[in-house]
Design a protein around this motif. Structure first.
Motif, mmCIF file in Angstrom:
data_model
loop_
_atom_site.group_PDB
_atom_site.id
_atom_site.type_symbol
_atom_site.label_atom_id
_atom_site.label_comp_id
_atom_site.label_asym_id
_atom_site.label_seq_id
_atom_site.Cartn_x
_atom_site.Cartn_y
_atom_site.Cartn_z
ATOM 1 N N MET A 484 0.837 -1.194 0.000
ATOM 2 C CA MET A 484 0.000 0.000 0.000
ATOM 3 C C MET A 484 0.875 1.247 0.000
ATOM 4 O O MET A 484 1.891 1.304 0.689
ATOM 5 C CB MET A 484 -0.904 0.001 1.245
ATOM 6 C CG MET A 484 -1.883 1.163 1.306
ATOM 7 S SD MET A 484 -2.833 1.178 2.856
ATOM 8 C CE MET A 484 -3.628 -0.416 2.757
ATOM 9 N N VAL A 485 0.454 2.239 -0.787
ATOM 10 C CA VAL A 485 1.085 3.555 -0.799
ATOM 11 C C VAL A 485 0.038 4.544 -0.309
ATOM 12 O O VAL A 485 -1.015 4.711 -0.948
ATOM 13 C CB VAL A 485 1.580 3.935 -2.202
ATOM 14 C CG1 VAL A 485 2.193 5.332 -2.176
ATOM 15 C CG2 VAL A 485 2.587 2.923 -2.707
ATOM 16 N N GLN A 486 0.329 5.205 0.798
ATOM 17 C CA GLN A 486 -0.645 6.089 1.437
ATOM 18 C C GLN A 486 -0.290 7.543 1.204
ATOM 19 O O GLN A 486 0.707 7.869 0.542
ATOM 20 C CB GLN A 486 -0.723 5.773 2.939
ATOM 21 C CG GLN A 486 -1.153 4.352 3.237
ATOM 22 C CD GLN A 486 -1.026 3.984 4.690
ATOM 23 O OE1 GLN A 486 -0.243 4.581 5.417
ATOM 24 N NE2 GLN A 486 -1.784 3.006 5.136
ATOM 25 N N GLY A 487 -1.121 8.441 1.770
ATOM 26 C CA GLY A 487 -0.854 9.871 1.669
ATOM 27 C C GLY A 487 -0.202 10.365 2.938
ATOM 28 O O GLY A 487 0.832 9.847 3.360
ATOM 29 N N VAL A 488 -0.801 11.394 3.563
ATOM 30 C CA VAL A 488 -0.315 11.878 4.857
ATOM 31 C C VAL A 488 -0.737 10.866 5.909
ATOM 32 O O VAL A 488 -1.921 10.660 6.156
ATOM 33 C CB VAL A 488 -0.891 13.273 5.159
ATOM 34 C CG1 VAL A 488 -0.432 13.744 6.537
ATOM 35 C CG2 VAL A 488 -0.487 14.263 4.083
ATOM 36 N N GLN A 489 0.245 10.245 6.532
ATOM 37 C CA GLN A 489 -0.041 9.096 7.378
ATOM 38 C C GLN A 489 -0.350 9.511 8.812
ATOM 39 O O GLN A 489 0.140 10.509 9.310
ATOM 40 C CB GLN A 489 1.145 8.124 7.365
ATOM 41 C CG GLN A 489 1.457 7.558 5.988
ATOM 42 C CD GLN A 489 2.635 6.614 6.021
ATOM 43 O OE1 GLN A 489 3.092 6.219 7.091
ATOM 44 N NE2 GLN A 489 3.142 6.262 4.856
ATOM 45 N N ASN A 490 -1.175 8.655 9.423
ATOM 46 C CA ASN A 490 -1.531 8.821 10.822
ATOM 47 C C ASN A 490 -1.927 7.445 11.346
ATOM 48 O O ASN A 490 -1.742 6.427 10.672
ATOM 49 C CB ASN A 490 -2.666 9.837 10.975
ATOM 50 C CG ASN A 490 -2.638 10.507 12.340
ATOM 51 O OD1 ASN A 490 -2.243 9.913 13.325
ATOM 52 N ND2 ASN A 490 -3.072 11.758 12.383
ATOM 53 N N LYS A 491 -2.500 7.422 12.551
ATOM 54 C CA LYS A 491 -2.868 6.138 13.145
ATOM 55 C C LYS A 491 -3.944 5.427 12.341
ATOM 56 O O LYS A 491 -3.977 4.199 12.295
ATOM 57 C CB LYS A 491 -3.348 6.352 14.585
ATOM 58 C CG LYS A 491 -2.250 6.826 15.528
ATOM 59 C CD LYS A 491 -2.777 6.983 16.945
ATOM 60 C CE LYS A 491 -1.665 7.422 17.880
ATOM 61 N NZ LYS A 491 -2.141 7.592 19.275
ATOM 62 N N ASP A 492 -4.841 6.173 11.734
ATOM 63 C CA ASP A 492 -5.893 5.538 10.936
ATOM 64 C C ASP A 492 -5.320 4.790 9.742
ATOM 65 O O ASP A 492 -5.813 3.706 9.383
ATOM 66 C CB ASP A 492 -6.896 6.596 10.455
ATOM 67 C CG ASP A 492 -7.733 7.145 11.594
ATOM 68 O OD1 ASP A 492 -7.817 6.474 12.638
ATOM 69 O OD2 ASP A 492 -8.297 8.244 11.442
ATOM 70 N N ASP A 493 -4.289 5.333 9.139
ATOM 71 C CA ASP A 493 -3.651 4.639 8.014
ATOM 72 C C ASP A 493 -2.973 3.351 8.478
ATOM 73 O O ASP A 493 -3.008 2.336 7.776
ATOM 74 C CB ASP A 493 -2.625 5.564 7.349
ATOM 75 C CG ASP A 493 -3.251 6.836 6.848
ATOM 76 O OD1 ASP A 493 -3.638 6.886 5.671
ATOM 77 O OD2 ASP A 493 -3.358 7.783 7.642
ATOM 78 N N TYR A 494 -2.392 3.411 9.647
ATOM 79 C CA TYR A 494 -1.769 2.213 10.222
ATOM 80 C C TYR A 494 -2.819 1.140 10.518
ATOM 81 O O TYR A 494 -2.631 -0.043 10.204
ATOM 82 C CB TYR A 494 -1.008 2.612 11.486
ATOM 83 C CG TYR A 494 -0.476 1.464 12.298
ATOM 84 C CD1 TYR A 494 0.608 0.723 11.859
ATOM 85 C CD2 TYR A 494 -1.054 1.127 13.519
ATOM 86 C CE1 TYR A 494 1.111 -0.327 12.606
ATOM 87 C CE2 TYR A 494 -0.561 0.083 14.277
ATOM 88 C CZ TYR A 494 0.517 -0.639 13.823
ATOM 89 O OH TYR A 494 0.999 -1.688 14.563
#
Length: 901
Positions: A484-494
């Protein structure tokens, strides 16, 4: 009144004569006088009890009644006419008919109406109280023997009266003389007589009975009167007396029960009645009485304790229920945490395996899940609420990853993308040389996208969309290599990566939170031994901010502007500028006053200390009036800005005067630690310190120092277990010694729009930047390519929403704004969706920087010409067209002076 007497005959009047019956009847009073024959007939029939056999049928009963009445004849002589008239003047009165016993049902029969051929009187039936029956044997005898003796007297105009004792007996004739005598006797008896003792007892007795243990009730006159009066309910009364007798036999008491029957008829009064108890002086009387008292007391204590225990039990049940629910809740939470921990452990194993095997994975068939989520803080997302969902979808060109034939793409958008935008991107992919791109990418969006608020991040929406998660799991099922390639990461992305059990091309959330801030960037720059602007980082209070700011200003007097930045802001939003020209104590006059005070001592250290104190107090009293907020649509005033600064922390940085450029290096750090420089662009920054777009190639700084600094930063980030796309921002200026200096100012740990559109430029032009020399060469032969572009970033304007997609592009073709497929030059549009979203971007490609800048200025002028003058506003959350117009004019002026930008 005629009394019923038992007889062995079923029908008839018995053997007694009429005169004897009249004389023996004590209750006959008077006979009603009536000249009407019909009423007299009914009176006689109702008054005298005529027994009738229950007919087998209605017809036979009528025949028997008719036969009996035909046998009755009335004789009347003139001698007794006067007496008969007197008889008709009498009225018959008697006691009302008493309720019969239940065993009289077999002998009580309904009245029959007697039909007379001539004048007749009425008959009336009256029944006296039946005799008392003491035992069931007497009741049985009475049932067998009781037959009513009914005397029928017929009065009318007949000459004689004939009365039969019964149906089978012979007729006995009664002459007129006897009738007259009978009437005279009846008249004499009409006078009031003295009542008997029994009658008085029945009327005035209190009916108090005495019941003794084992002996039962005491037979007194009151008991007998009580028995006579309430014979019709004697069965229930006898049951009560028996139970009382049994109770007295156990406890040895004598009970006096007044008004027993009256109280029995009203059970509530019986419960409330007072029962008098007399102790029986016997052998065990006192002991039994004491036992009864103790029993009563124990019962009272037990009842009171029972109520208390009942309340305690109810409270205990509530507490136990709450405790069980709490235990279940805690157990559920523990189970959820256990499952989450297990899932996290499994995901970390996959993440470690992904890092270890990257060299093999990048050469195999793989699937990339692109989730361009901007997981900023809630207050940041709310500040761009109107277009936040569309800004999240600003990276549709991530589909350019399909240039690698081994890659398939699953693109997650925050809402359904319009067909116009998909077709436009597909045409560009065809231009890049990708065949049948529609078969290699899939669009996915949360099924309940319209139910969330405008500021909800894509990762949070996707986490709450179980159906979409199942769909993604189905799409990647059976595929070996997926990441997966995400955007601005945070706990929700994790959490999203853990839910899908897919490794991430990025940093761990805890690491990302630390090093994606302004203070974290300063730590990375320090570790990489890279110069940074003078200042202080990790400041979290206003007092500390003013102290450090006054100290730093005194220490570096050559800088006239200072920036105060909030740690987690982006694109210049959380930036405030302090211009020292507005500070009184730092003016020439203020410095002169301090020097005059210290002239005799000639002590520079004391001078600086006094100056710092004065600066601190002046800033504390009025810093709000001396500070300029860059984005006042995000933070309205200094207090609002300071509230966010205290919560998140921030940094203090100096602003150099002779700035020559602001290059940005776009890196790709592979999971195995390899650092690649994808491009180096020139940032287009407005005078308000806001980043608008980018340009390529950059010429403000030589390539070698940028390359070395970028590689050093990439290696430090790799050691921090950070991989994926990284952008490092620099600033270049000329100092007082006329030397070029380079400072690192910021790091973005995500794929930015500028970095993405440089990849689009690479795929369209067919070239790539040589990271060693900085020259742009072709992918195949490595020959030099003369290519350049200018990217505007996302332009915002409300009037864009009124433009139709097809009409706008048709107008662009008429104006010559298009893309030339042969020369690979022209203008491409950056679409987030349809133009109705109010956002659009442009990237102008040319063979030289001048050609790209001129084309960029022409497109900006064309778009501005289509807008109304009323819509041109300063940069804010609704429009940034004014800043883009100024930027295009500045670029054109530089080109006219032949100055590199």
């Amino acid at each position: 009144m005629l009394r019923e007497e038992p007889t062995t005959k079923k029908h008839g009047l018995g053997s007694k004569t009429y005169k004897e019956l009249i004389q023996n009847e004590r209750l006959l009073q008077v006979i009603m006088n009536s000249n009407r024959q019909e009423e007299a007939r009914r009176t006689v029939i109702e008054k005298f009890n005529i027994p009738k056999q229950r007919p087998a049928s209605r017809r036979s009963s009528g025949r028997k009644s008719a036969g009996l009445l035909k046998s009755i004849s009335i004789e009347k002589s003139p001698k007794d006419a006067k007496q008969m008239d007197q008889l008709l003047d009498f009225s018959v009165t008697s006691k009302p008919a008493q309720k019969h016993l239940h065993f009289e049902k077999n002998i009580r029969r309904p009245l029959q109406t007697l039909e007379f051929s001539n004048d007749f009187t009425a008959l009336k039936l009256d029944v006296t109280n039946p005799p008392y029956v003491n035992s069931s044997k007497d009741r049985l005898d009475m049932v067998r023997k009781a037959q009513s003796v009914v005397n029928v007297i017929a009065i009318g105009a007949q000459n004689d009266v004939t009365i039969f004792a019964n149906k089978e007996s012979n007729l006995k004739r009664i002459d007129q003389t006897e009738v007259a005598a009978m009437l005279a006797n009846a008249k004499k008896e009409e006078s009031p007589q003295k009542r008997t003792f029994e009658a008085l007892m029945d009327e005035f007795s209190t009916h108090t009975i005495v019941v003794r243990d084992k002996l039962g009730p005491v037979y007194s006159p009151e008991f007998e009167s009580f028995q006579r009066t309430y014979y019709y309910i004697w069965g229930p009364i006898l049951t009560v007396i028996q139970k009382i007798t049994k109770m007295l036999g156990e406890y040895g008491f004598a009970f006096i029960l007044p008004l027993l029957i009256t109280l029995m008829q009203d059970t509530k009064k019986l419960r409330q009645s007072n029962i008098k108890v007399n102790f029986k002086q016997g052998k065990f009387g006192k002991e039994l009485a004491a036992m009864a008292i103790q029993k009563t007391w124990r019962r009272y204590v037990a009842q009171k304790r029972y109520k208390y225990l009942k309340e305690q039990n109810k409270s205990a049940i509530i507490i136990q229920k709450a405790w069980r629910l709490s235990r279940k809740l805690f157990a559920t939470r523990r189970e959820i945490k256990r499952r989450q921990l297990t899932a996290e452990q499994q995901w970390r194993k996959k993440q470690d395996r992904f890092r270890e095997n990257w060299s093999v994975i990048k050469t195999k068939k793989r699937t990339i899940i692109h989730v361009p989520s901007l997981t900023y803080e809630v207050h940041q997302r709310k500040s761009i609420q109107e277009r936040f969902q569309f800004i999240q979808n600003a990276q549709l060109f991530r589909l350019c990853a399909l240039m690698d034939d081994l890659v398939d793409v699953i693109y997650v958008s925050p809402f359904p993308v319009s067909d116009d935008a998909i077709q436009y991107v597909a045409k560009i992919l065809l231009t890049c040389g990708i065949n049948n791109p529609e078969k290699r990418f899939r669009f996915v969006y949360p099924e309940s996208f319209d139910r969330y608020t405008e500021h909800t991040s894509l990762s949070r929406s996707l986490l709450n969309s179980e159906r979409t998660l199942k769909h993604i799991r189905t799409l990647i099922m059976g595929k070996e290599e997926v990441y997966m390639v995400q955007g601005v990461q945070n706990k929700d992305d994790y959490r999203l990566a853990v839910a899908l059990q897919v490794p991430v091309m990025g940093a761990d959330p805890s690491t990302n939170i630390i090093y994606s801030t302004k203070s974290g960037c300063r730590r990375i720059f320090a570790a990489a031994d890279l110069n940074t602007p003078p200042g202080v980082y990790d400041v979290h209070s206003e007092r500390e901010l003013l102290l450090q700011l006054s100290k730093t200003i005194i220490r570096y007097p050559e800088y006239q502007q200072w920036l105060i930045k909030i740690d987690n802001e982006f694109e210049g939003r959380g930036t405030a500028v302090l211009d020292l020209s507005k500070v009184t104590c730092l003016s020439e006059q203020g410095r002169t006053q301090i020097m005059e005070q210290l002239a005799s001592q000639n002590n520079m250290d004391e001078f600086l200390a006094i100056l710092q104190d004065k600066l601190y107090f002046e800033l504390r009293e009025g810093i709000g009036s001396k500070i300029k907020l860059i984005c006042n649509y995000v933070y309205k005033d200094w207090m609002d800005f300071m509230h966010a600064f205290k919560r998140m922390g921030g940094v203090i940085e100096a602003v150099p005067q002779n700035v020559v450029g602001s290059p940005v290096a776009n890196l790709f750090i592979e999971p195995d630690g390899t650092v690649n420089i994808l491009s180096i662009q020139e940032q287009l920054i407005s005078p308000q310190f806001c980043t608008l777009g980018s340009a390529f190639p950059q010429g403000s700084v030589p390539h070698e120092p940028l390359r070395d600094a970028s590689m050093s930063i990439g290696r430090i980030l790799s050691q921090k277990q950070i991989c994926g796309y990284v952008s490092v921002q620099y600033i270049a200026y000329i100092n007082n010694q006329n030397a070029l200096k380079l400072w690192g100012i910021d790091i973005n740990l995500n794929l930015t729009n500028s970095s993405l559109f440089h990849q689009v430029f690479d795929h369209i032009s067919g070239g790539v930047m040589d990271q060693h020399t900085g020259q742009y060469v072709s992918r195949n032969g490595g020959s030099l390519l003369k290519k350049s572009y200018v990217y505007s970033g996302l332009m915002r304007h409300e009037q864009f929403k009124t433009w139709r997609h097809s009409a706008f592009f048709s107008l662009c073709r008429q104006k010559g704004i298009s893309f030339d497929m042969s020369t690979k030059t022209g203008c491409l549009f950056h679409l987030v969706d349809s133009l109705s979203r109010g956002l659009i971007g442009i990237i102008c490609l040319g063979k030289t920087p001048t050609e790209a800048i001129v084309l960029f200025a022409d497109v900006i002028n064309f778009i501005t010409g289509e807008l109304n003058d009323d819509f041109i506003k300063p940069v804010n959350h609704q429009s940034n067209m004014h800043a883009l117009i100024d930027l295009s004019q500045e670029l054109v002026s530089k080109c006219m002076r032949h100055t590199k930008y």
